[in-house]
Enzyme design. Structure first.
Site, PDB file in Angstrom:
ATOM      1  N   CYS A 137      -4.903   0.167 -18.391  1.00 44.57           N
ATOM      2  CA  CYS A 137      -6.130   1.181 -17.900  1.00 44.57           C
ATOM      3  C   CYS A 137      -6.928   1.835 -19.121  1.00 44.57           C
ATOM      4  O   CYS A 137      -7.751   2.758 -18.844  1.00 44.57           O
ATOM      5  CB  CYS A 137      -5.385   2.015 -16.865  1.00 44.57           C
ATOM      6  N   HIS A 277      -9.747   7.550 -15.381  1.00 47.90           N
ATOM      7  CA  HIS A 277      -9.247   6.178 -14.900  1.00 47.90           C
ATOM      8  C   HIS A 277      -8.900   6.541 -13.359  1.00 47.90           C
ATOM      9  O   HIS A 277      -8.062   7.372 -13.264  1.00 47.90           O
ATOM     10  CB  HIS A 277      -8.100   5.775 -15.808  1.00 47.90           C
ATOM     11  N   ASN A 307      -7.736   1.122  -7.755  1.00 44.30           N
ATOM     12  CA  ASN A 307      -7.395   1.121  -9.263  1.00 44.30           C
ATOM     13  C   ASN A 307      -7.916  -0.152  -9.817  1.00 44.30           C
ATOM     14  O   ASN A 307      -7.267  -1.031  -9.504  1.00 44.30           O
ATOM     15  CB  ASN A 307      -5.963   1.458  -9.375  1.00 44.30           C
TER      16      ASN A 307
HETATM   17  O1  UT7 Z   1      -3.185   2.858 -13.183  1.00 39.89           O
HETATM   18  C1  UT7 Z   1      -1.559   3.041 -13.903  1.00 39.89           C
HETATM   19  C2  UT7 Z   1      -0.860   2.204 -12.599  1.00 39.89           C
HETATM   20  N1  UT7 Z   1      -0.806   3.049 -11.517  1.00 39.89           N
HETATM   21  C3  UT7 Z   1       0.358   3.282 -11.121  1.00 39.89           C
HETATM   22  O2  UT7 Z   1       1.257   3.114 -11.925  1.00 39.89           O
HETATM   23  C4  UT7 Z   1       0.382   4.185 -10.006  1.00 39.89           C
HETATM   24  C5  UT7 Z   1       0.948   5.697 -10.254  1.00 39.89           C
HETATM   25  N2  UT7 Z   1       1.898   6.411  -9.156  1.00 39.89           N
HETATM   26  C6  UT7 Z   1       1.363   6.624  -7.918  1.00 39.89           C
HETATM   27  O3  UT7 Z   1      -0.038   6.508  -7.903  1.00 39.89           O
HETATM   28  C7  UT7 Z   1       2.064   6.992  -6.766  1.00 39.89           C
HETATM   29  O4  UT7 Z   1       3.615   7.334  -7.270  1.00 39.89           O
HETATM   30  C8  UT7 Z   1       2.183   5.887  -5.823  1.00 39.89           C
HETATM   31  C9  UT7 Z   1       1.158   5.845  -4.794  1.00 39.89           C
HETATM   32  C10 UT7 Z   1       2.693   4.469  -6.076  1.00 39.89           C
HETATM   33  C11 UT7 Z   1       3.496   6.200  -4.721  1.00 39.89           C
HETATM   34  O5  UT7 Z   1       3.393   7.652  -4.095  1.00 39.89           O
HETATM   35  P1  UT7 Z   1       4.387   8.587  -4.075  1.00 39.89           P
HETATM   36  O6  UT7 Z   1       3.930   9.812  -3.524  1.00 39.89           O
HETATM   37  O7  UT7 Z   1       5.007   8.795  -5.597  1.00 39.89           O
HETATM   38  O8  UT7 Z   1       5.417   7.892  -3.112  1.00 39.89           O
HETATM   39  P2  UT7 Z   1       6.765   7.658  -3.351  1.00 39.89           P
HETATM   40  O9  UT7 Z   1       7.129   6.508  -4.668  1.00 39.89           O
HETATM   41  O10 UT7 Z   1       7.619   8.871  -3.696  1.00 39.89           O
HETATM   42  O11 UT7 Z   1       7.466   6.904  -2.289  1.00 39.89           O
HETATM   43  C12 UT7 Z   1       7.483   8.109  -1.063  1.00 39.89           C
HETATM   44  C13 UT7 Z   1       7.829   7.100   0.332  1.00 39.89           C
HETATM   45  C14 UT7 Z   1       8.968   6.163   0.098  1.00 39.89           C
HETATM   46  O12 UT7 Z   1       9.641   6.222   1.222  1.00 39.89           O
HETATM   47  P3  UT7 Z   1      11.221   6.987   1.358  1.00 39.89           P
HETATM   48  O13 UT7 Z   1      11.836   6.534   0.061  1.00 39.89           O
HETATM   49  O14 UT7 Z   1      10.673   8.491   1.027  1.00 39.89           O
HETATM   50  O15 UT7 Z   1      11.612   6.752   2.459  1.00 39.89           O
HETATM   51  C15 UT7 Z   1       8.369   5.006  -0.219  1.00 39.89           C
HETATM   52  O16 UT7 Z   1       9.206   3.955   0.022  1.00 39.89           O
HETATM   53  O17 UT7 Z   1       6.755   6.361   0.545  1.00 39.89           O
HETATM   54  C16 UT7 Z   1       7.233   4.996   0.771  1.00 39.89           C
HETATM   55  N3  UT7 Z   1       5.915   4.195   0.539  1.00 39.89           N
HETATM   56  C17 UT7 Z   1       5.018   3.627   1.371  1.00 39.89           C
HETATM   57  N4  UT7 Z   1       5.001   3.985   2.638  1.00 39.89           N
HETATM   58  C18 UT7 Z   1       3.828   3.369   3.190  1.00 39.89           C
HETATM   59  C19 UT7 Z   1       5.780   3.502  -0.633  1.00 39.89           C
HETATM   60  N5  UT7 Z   1       4.517   2.858  -0.482  1.00 39.89           N
HETATM   61  C20 UT7 Z   1       4.324   3.009   0.746  1.00 39.89           C
HETATM   62  C21 UT7 Z   1       3.163   2.379   1.387  1.00 39.89           C
HETATM   63  N6  UT7 Z   1       3.116   2.625   2.775  1.00 39.89           N
HETATM   64  N7  UT7 Z   1       2.212   1.654   0.904  1.00 39.89           N
END
Ligand code: UT7
Length: 350
Positions: A137, A277, A307
């Site tokens: 990125c 980005h 992204n």
């Molecule tokens: O450009 C560089 C590459 N990009 C990245 O590396 C992305 C950077 N990170 C992010 O954008 C965010 O961390 C994410 C969008 C990936 C995740 O968002 P978050 O607010 O950090 O969510 P989380 O990982 O803390 O997950 C919260 C909950 C989890 O469930 P539990 O454990 O609370 O029951 C996940 O399993 O959301 C769940 N979850 C989803 N639910 C519905 C994760 N992905 C999804 C999904 N739909 N697609």
């Protein structure tokens, strides 16, 4: 006999090493920008039918509504070609006038040869040298810095700088945590050793391989070549540690933006527009909040493209250009962060 090793020069301090380098010998301008995103749209509703997710979750957690997906047989160089042709046309430059083509990508057409070679042939850029740059990125910022350096130093006079990726080809559409994030696209700028056009001022870049595992395609390289097992295990797809990347991104974003403004004797208030980005709207909001940047100065098009890795910044740059947000005289900062881990920023006087 004196050896280099026997008379070490005094190591430079970190402060000296990060100070502004000597002014470039030639001025470098962006003469044209262009972008392209494939026709096929993948909406949040479509993803709801593919994995256990919802439009509501995706929008509130990422700001994304839809992304573009390349057609079968449409390679990264095909996306890059359309973006490049637009940028060249706006620059009023023929492809045959290009000295070098730099393609930032993590999804090359082939492992070998470089995507720059395919693009060179498709464009008819008969005189151009070229190569690919792989910094995920932050790839476009690194490519822009490389092109700027070549032109400023007199090595070349005209450069095509591309960011292009078809992330859909390295996405596991059974992994809901990553598959909702990615899309395909390309963006291009034409650089010339000239005091015309938007003047490229400076760049700050960095990497930390200690965080390599946070965003990784585990197989397909020399460490773990392709096998039936790697294919069956989805090891050719991007794996993310999303939460860790989120924290890193917010911190680095703020750091790198402060760094590039301070070392060019600007205040953060002097920045008219940040082209970041597009990883996650919440990352951008948190980073803006951290540095006290109003969100009106942060260009966002994540809702439409998701992204797109190396393509994200130049795709947004061209979008900003088409929306009339890059008026002459504006001070613009490009900010990238992501796989590597990597980070970087470029400063441009439009
Ligand atoms: O450009 C560089 C590459 N990009 C990245 O590396 C992305 C950077 N990170 C992010 O954008 C965010 O961390 C994410 C969008 C990936 C995740 O968002 P978050 O607010 O950090 O969510 P989380 O990982 O803390 O997950 C919260 C909950 C989890 O469930 P539990 O454990 O609370 O029951 C996940 O399993 O959301 C769940 N979850 C989803 N639910 C519905 C994760 N992905 C999804 C999904 N739909 N697609």
């Amino acid at each position: 006999m004196d050896s280099i090793a026997s008379s070490p020069s005094k190591p430079r301090s970190a402060r000296e090493a990060s100070s502004r380098p000597r002014p470039a010998t030639r001025r470098v301008g962006i003469l044209g920008v262009g972008s392209y995103a494939p026709e096929r749209v993948l909406t949040n509703d479509d993803l709801e039918r593919m994995v256990d997710t919802s439009d509501e979750w995706i929008q509130t957690r990422t700001g994304m509504r839809e992304r573009r997906i390349a057609a079968p047989g449409q390679a990264t160089s095909d996306l890059a070609l359309v973006a490049a042709e637009t940028a060249l046309q706006r620059a009023g430059l023929a492809a045959s006038a290009l000295d070098v083509i730099l393609v930032a990508t993590v999804t090359p057409d082939h492992v070998c040869p470089a995507t720059a070679c395919h693009l060179q042939r498709k464009l008819g850029a008969t005189r151009a040298a070229g190569f690919d740059i792989s910094v995920a990125c932050t790839g476009f910022v690194n490519a822009l810095m490389t092109g700027h350096s070549f032109l400023a130093s007199g090595t070349f006079s005209n450069a095509l700088v591309i960011g292009a990726d078809t992330l859909s080809t390295i996405t596991n559409y059974e992994d809901r945590e990553s598959c909702v994030l990615f899309g395909d696209g390309a963006g291009a700028v034409v650089l010339s050793a000239s005091s015309e056009g938007a003047q490229v001022i400076d760049h700050v870049v960095g990497i930390d391989g200690g965080g390599a595992e946070m965003i990784i395609v585990p197989a397909g390289g020399s460490l773990r070549p392709a096998s039936h097992e790697t294919v069956d295990n989805h090891e050719h797809a991007l794996k993310l540690q999303g939460r860790k990347v989120f924290r890193f991104a917010v911190t680095k974003f703020a750091e790198v933006l402060k760094q590039i403004t301070a070392r060019n004797d600007y205040a953060l208030d002097d920045i008219d527009l940040v082209i970041p980005h597009q990883a996650n709207l919440r990352i951008l909001e948190a980073a803006a909040d951290r540095v006290g940047l109003p969100m009106e100065k942060m260009f966002v098009n994540i809702d439409r493209y998701g992204n797109t890795s190396s393509a994200s910044i130049p795709l947004a740059l061209d979008d900003a250009y088409r929306q009339g947000r890059l008026e002459r005289g504006k001070l613009v900062a490009l900010v990238g962060f992501g796989g590597g881990l990597s980070w970087g920023a470029s400063l441009i006087r439009w």
